[in-house]
Design a protein around this motif. Structure first.
Motif, PDB file in Angstrom:
ATOM      1  N   GLY A 314       0.804  -1.229   0.000  1.00  0.00           N
ATOM      2  CA  GLY A 314       0.000   0.000   0.000  1.00  0.00           C
ATOM      3  C   GLY A 314       0.832   1.271   0.000  1.00  0.00           C
ATOM      4  N   CYS A 315       2.139   1.172  -0.269  1.00  0.00           N
ATOM      5  CA  CYS A 315       2.966   2.381  -0.136  1.00  0.00           C
ATOM      6  C   CYS A 315       2.850   3.257  -1.371  1.00  0.00           C
ATOM      7  N   TYR A 316       3.270   4.515  -1.229  1.00  0.00           N
ATOM      8  CA  TYR A 316       3.178   5.514  -2.302  1.00  0.00           C
ATOM      9  C   TYR A 316       3.910   5.037  -3.551  1.00  0.00           C
ATOM     10  N   ALA A 317       5.057   4.366  -3.375  1.00  0.00           N
ATOM     11  CA  ALA A 317       5.841   3.909  -4.538  1.00  0.00           C
ATOM     12  C   ALA A 317       5.083   2.822  -5.290  1.00  0.00           C
ATOM     13  N   CYS A 318       4.568   1.830  -4.553  1.00  0.00           N
ATOM     14  CA  CYS A 318       3.909   0.686  -5.202  1.00  0.00           C
ATOM     15  C   CYS A 318       2.536   1.041  -5.760  1.00  0.00           C
ATOM     16  N   GLN A 319       1.916   2.073  -5.200  1.00  0.00           N
ATOM     17  CA  GLN A 319       0.577   2.473  -5.659  1.00  0.00           C
ATOM     18  C   GLN A 319       0.652   3.278  -6.956  1.00  0.00           C
ATOM     19  N   ASN A 320       1.812   3.862  -7.252  1.00  0.00           N
ATOM     20  CA  ASN A 320       1.871   4.825  -8.371  1.00  0.00           C
ATOM     21  C   ASN A 320       2.972   4.592  -9.399  1.00  0.00           C
ATOM     22  N   PHE A 321       3.961   3.748  -9.096  1.00  0.00           N
ATOM     23  CA  PHE A 321       5.116   3.673  -9.998  1.00  0.00           C
ATOM     24  C   PHE A 321       5.518   2.223 -10.281  1.00  0.00           C
ATOM     25  N   SER A 322       6.173   2.002 -11.419  1.00  0.00           N
ATOM     26  CA  SER A 322       6.575   0.639 -11.806  1.00  0.00           C
ATOM     27  C   SER A 322       8.047   0.407 -11.466  1.00  0.00           C
ATOM     28  N   ARG A 323       8.424  -0.873 -11.496  1.00  0.00           N
ATOM     29  CA  ARG A 323       9.836  -1.226 -11.291  1.00  0.00           C
ATOM     30  C   ARG A 323      10.693  -0.574 -12.382  1.00  0.00           C
ATOM     31  N   ALA A 324      10.165  -0.560 -13.616  1.00  0.00           N
ATOM     32  CA  ALA A 324      10.918   0.016 -14.741  1.00  0.00           C
ATOM     33  C   ALA A 324      11.213   1.495 -14.497  1.00  0.00           C
ATOM     34  N   TYR A 325      10.202   2.197 -13.961  1.00  0.00           N
ATOM     35  CA  TYR A 325      10.385   3.636 -13.735  1.00  0.00           C
ATOM     36  C   TYR A 325      11.409   3.870 -12.627  1.00  0.00           C
ATOM     37  N   ILE A 326      11.275   3.112 -11.529  1.00  0.00           N
ATOM     38  CA  ILE A 326      12.189   3.293 -10.396  1.00  0.00           C
ATOM     39  C   ILE A 326      13.610   2.906 -10.813  1.00  0.00           C
ATOM     40  N   ARG A 327      13.718   1.817 -11.598  1.00  0.00           N
ATOM     41  CA  ARG A 327      15.054   1.442 -12.079  1.00  0.00           C
ATOM     42  C   ARG A 327      15.653   2.554 -12.921  1.00  0.00           C
ATOM     43  N   HIS A 328      14.831   3.135 -13.797  1.00  0.00           N
ATOM     44  CA  HIS A 328      15.311   4.223 -14.664  1.00  0.00           C
ATOM     45  C   HIS A 328      15.853   5.370 -13.805  1.00  0.00           C
ATOM     46  N   LEU A 329      15.082   5.753 -12.791  1.00  0.00           N
ATOM     47  CA  LEU A 329      15.509   6.875 -11.930  1.00  0.00           C
ATOM     48  C   LEU A 329      16.829   6.550 -11.240  1.00  0.00           C
ATOM     49  N   LEU A 330      16.942   5.301 -10.728  1.00  0.00           N
ATOM     50  CA  LEU A 330      18.174   4.918 -10.003  1.00  0.00           C
ATOM     51  C   LEU A 330      19.368   4.911 -10.950  1.00  0.00           C
ATOM     52  N   LYS A 331      19.154   4.406 -12.147  1.00  0.00           N
ATOM     53  CA  LYS A 331      20.254   4.371 -13.124  1.00  0.00           C
ATOM     54  C   LYS A 331      20.660   5.792 -13.528  1.00  0.00           C
ATOM     55  N   ALA A 332      19.662   6.700 -13.509  1.00  0.00           N
ATOM     56  CA  ALA A 332      19.946   8.088 -13.925  1.00  0.00           C
ATOM     57  C   ALA A 332      20.388   8.935 -12.737  1.00  0.00           C
ATOM     58  N   ASP A 333      20.604   8.222 -11.569  1.00  0.00           N
ATOM     59  CA  ASP A 333      21.007   8.974 -10.359  1.00  0.00           C
ATOM     60  C   ASP A 333      20.024  10.073  -9.978  1.00  0.00           C
ATOM     61  N   GLU A 334      18.736   9.805 -10.227  1.00  0.00           N
ATOM     62  CA  GLU A 334      17.711  10.777  -9.849  1.00  0.00           C
ATOM     63  C   GLU A 334      17.337  10.581  -8.372  1.00  0.00           C
ATOM     64  N   ILE A 335      17.341  11.639  -7.589  1.00  0.00           N
ATOM     65  CA  ILE A 335      17.046  11.578  -6.150  1.00  0.00           C
ATOM     66  C   ILE A 335      15.682  10.932  -5.891  1.00  0.00           C
ATOM     67  N   PHE A 336      14.729  11.168  -6.795  1.00  0.00           N
ATOM     68  CA  PHE A 336      13.374  10.626  -6.587  1.00  0.00           C
ATOM     69  C   PHE A 336      13.407   9.093  -6.529  1.00  0.00           C
ATOM     70  N   GLY A 337      14.356   8.494  -7.227  1.00  0.00           N
ATOM     71  CA  GLY A 337      14.485   7.022  -7.201  1.00  0.00           C
ATOM     72  C   GLY A 337      14.826   6.524  -5.802  1.00  0.00           C
ATOM     73  N   LEU A 338      15.756   7.242  -5.134  1.00  0.00           N
ATOM     74  CA  LEU A 338      16.129   6.865  -3.755  1.00  0.00           C
ATOM     75  C   LEU A 338      14.935   7.052  -2.834  1.00  0.00           C
ATOM     76  N   ARG A 339      14.194   8.140  -3.088  1.00  0.00           N
ATOM     77  CA  ARG A 339      13.048   8.430  -2.221  1.00  0.00           C
ATOM     78  C   ARG A 339      12.017   7.323  -2.341  1.00  0.00           C
TER      79      ARG A 339
END
Ligand SMILES: CNc1nc2c(CCNCc3ccccc3)c3nc(N)[nH]c(=O)c3cc2[nH]1
Ligand SMILES: [Zn+2]
Length: 378
Positions: A314-339
């Motif tokens: 039920g968390c904000y990440a799982c309710q709104n975002f995909s693994r692909a999106y979070i992976r993209h952010l982490l690979k791009a060193d985007e702070i939102f990915g860590l959040r």
């Protein structure tokens, strides 16, 4: 009584022994000046007056009740008098829930290159600017009174692992004397001072430490000197020796633990409170916690995985975002990915302790534990 009485399937003899071990699990409520909180509870760690990458509003939203902060770090920077002038830690970091501060004992021994420990206290070099610093029970308690946490910890030595019996014995006896000095230095009413049980990995020293601290009569007890590299069975054995000696009507806090499998075992022995840097730390290198174990969302396997980290979460990440999106952010060193990974991991552990509490209240904790361990250790 065997908590599995009435269990439908007949368990094999050896499982019978394990499964019918007495469960010390309990669901309680912790009263503090900032509210009454449910236990068992996981406490997010906010070393430098912030839980890294998440806001107080997000912490509240995910169900955090008590968060941790650290005397050692805040004493060195920005200084605990400054925090007192700011109105105390709650005001400074805008958190109106519970706060627990650790005394700095562990950090002195694990962070700065240790100079030396004497009866008086511990001299060490600051990991920030290399300056020589000194902490004693009196200094650590004064610093925690300045910070104004709801629960503060006695100044102790976390005995390294492994340690010789003689060293563990002398250190444990000194920690007990330091606990008494902490108690005498603690003059702030409305603030609870917990003692910390030590004893290394020696059953007799653990029992002596627990008994001595119980006779000094504290409102709650930390169990220290564990999760320092010892094998898990050794940690559980120390819990088995220590927890039953602590008063039933006072909270028990297992310091620095831990992963879900350790939490469910510790709850079974009667632990109420936990803290661990693990969920926030592994999040920062792209690892998510799930009930089946870890999911390294940064891995290429998830590049085109458009499902959430955990579709039942039920968390904000799982309710709104995909693994692909979070992976993209982490690979791009985007702070939102860590959040997002941090939000998920904190939510996972907070929700896990809530599920354990529910299972205890419904008298089905041992089967909850069995089902979880079967799934998690897979
Ligand atoms: C990881 N394993 C482990 N952690 C232990 C800690 C620190 C617990 N976490 C406190 C914290 C607070 C804010 C920010 C970061 C951490 C201990 N603290 C004390 N005082 N004594 C211990 O014996 C002791 C033993 C530990 N084992
Ligand atoms: Zn999630």
């Amino acid at each position: 009584t065997c908590a599995f009485a009435g269990q439908k399937k007949v368990l094999a003899a050896y499982e019978e022994a394990v499964k019918c071990g007495y469960s010390g699990a309990r669901a309680g409520r912790l009263h503090t000046p900032h509210g009454v909180f449910d236990t068992p509870m996981f406490m997010p760690v906010g070393t430098q007056a912030t839980v890294k990458a998440v806001s107080p509003r997000e912490l509240k939203e995910m169900g955090a009740q008590i968060i941790l902060s650290n005397t050692y770090h805040l004493y060195l920077r920005p200084g605990t008098e400054l925090v007192a002038e700011a109105g105390g830690l709650h005001r400074f970091m805008d958190w109106d829930g519970g706060i627990l501060t650790d005394s700095g004992g562990f950090q002195v021994f694990s962070l700065g290159p240790l100079r030396k420990i004497t009866e008086e206290g511990a001299a060490f070099r600051s990991h920030i600017d290399g300056s020589t610093q000194f902490l004693s029970p009196e200094i650590a308690i004064k610093a925690q009174m300045n910070l104004g946490a709801d629960i503060i910890m006695a100044f102790d030595e976390c005995i390294p692992y492994p340690a010789e019996y003689q060293y563990a014995k002398l250190s444990t006896e000194r920690t007990t004397r330091w606990a008494e000095r902490s108690q005498k230095a603690h003059t702030r009413s409305g603030q609870a001072l917990f003692a910390i049980v030590q004893g290394g990995m020696y059953q007799d020293l653990r029992r002596v430490s627990a008994n001595d601290l119980v006779s000094l009569d504290f409102p709650g007890y930390g169990i220290g000197g564990l999760s320092v590299g010892e094998p898990k069975p050794v940690m559980y054995e120390m819990l088995e020796q220590t927890v039953p000696l602590l008063p039933e009507n006072k909270p028990r806090y297992l310091m620095g633990v831990g992963t879900p499998d350790c939490l469910v075992e510790a709850v079974r022995y009667g632990i109420d409170m936990f803290d661990c840097v693990f969920p926030t730390r592994v999040a920062r290198n792209g690892t998510a916690m799930t009930k089946s174990g870890r999911l390294v969302v940064k891995n290429a396997a998830y590049a085109k995985d458009f499902l959430p980290i955990d579709e039942n979460c039920g968390c904000y990440a799982c309710q709104n975002f995909s693994r692909a999106y979070i992976r993209h952010l982490l690979k791009a060193d985007e702070i939102f990915g860590l959040r997002l990974t941090t939000i998920h991991n904190l939510y996972f552990l907070l929700d896990f302790t809530k599920k354990m509490r529910q299972a205890i209240l419904e008298d089905r904790f041992l089967s909850f534990r069995e089902e979880f361990l079967a799934q998690y250790c897979k």
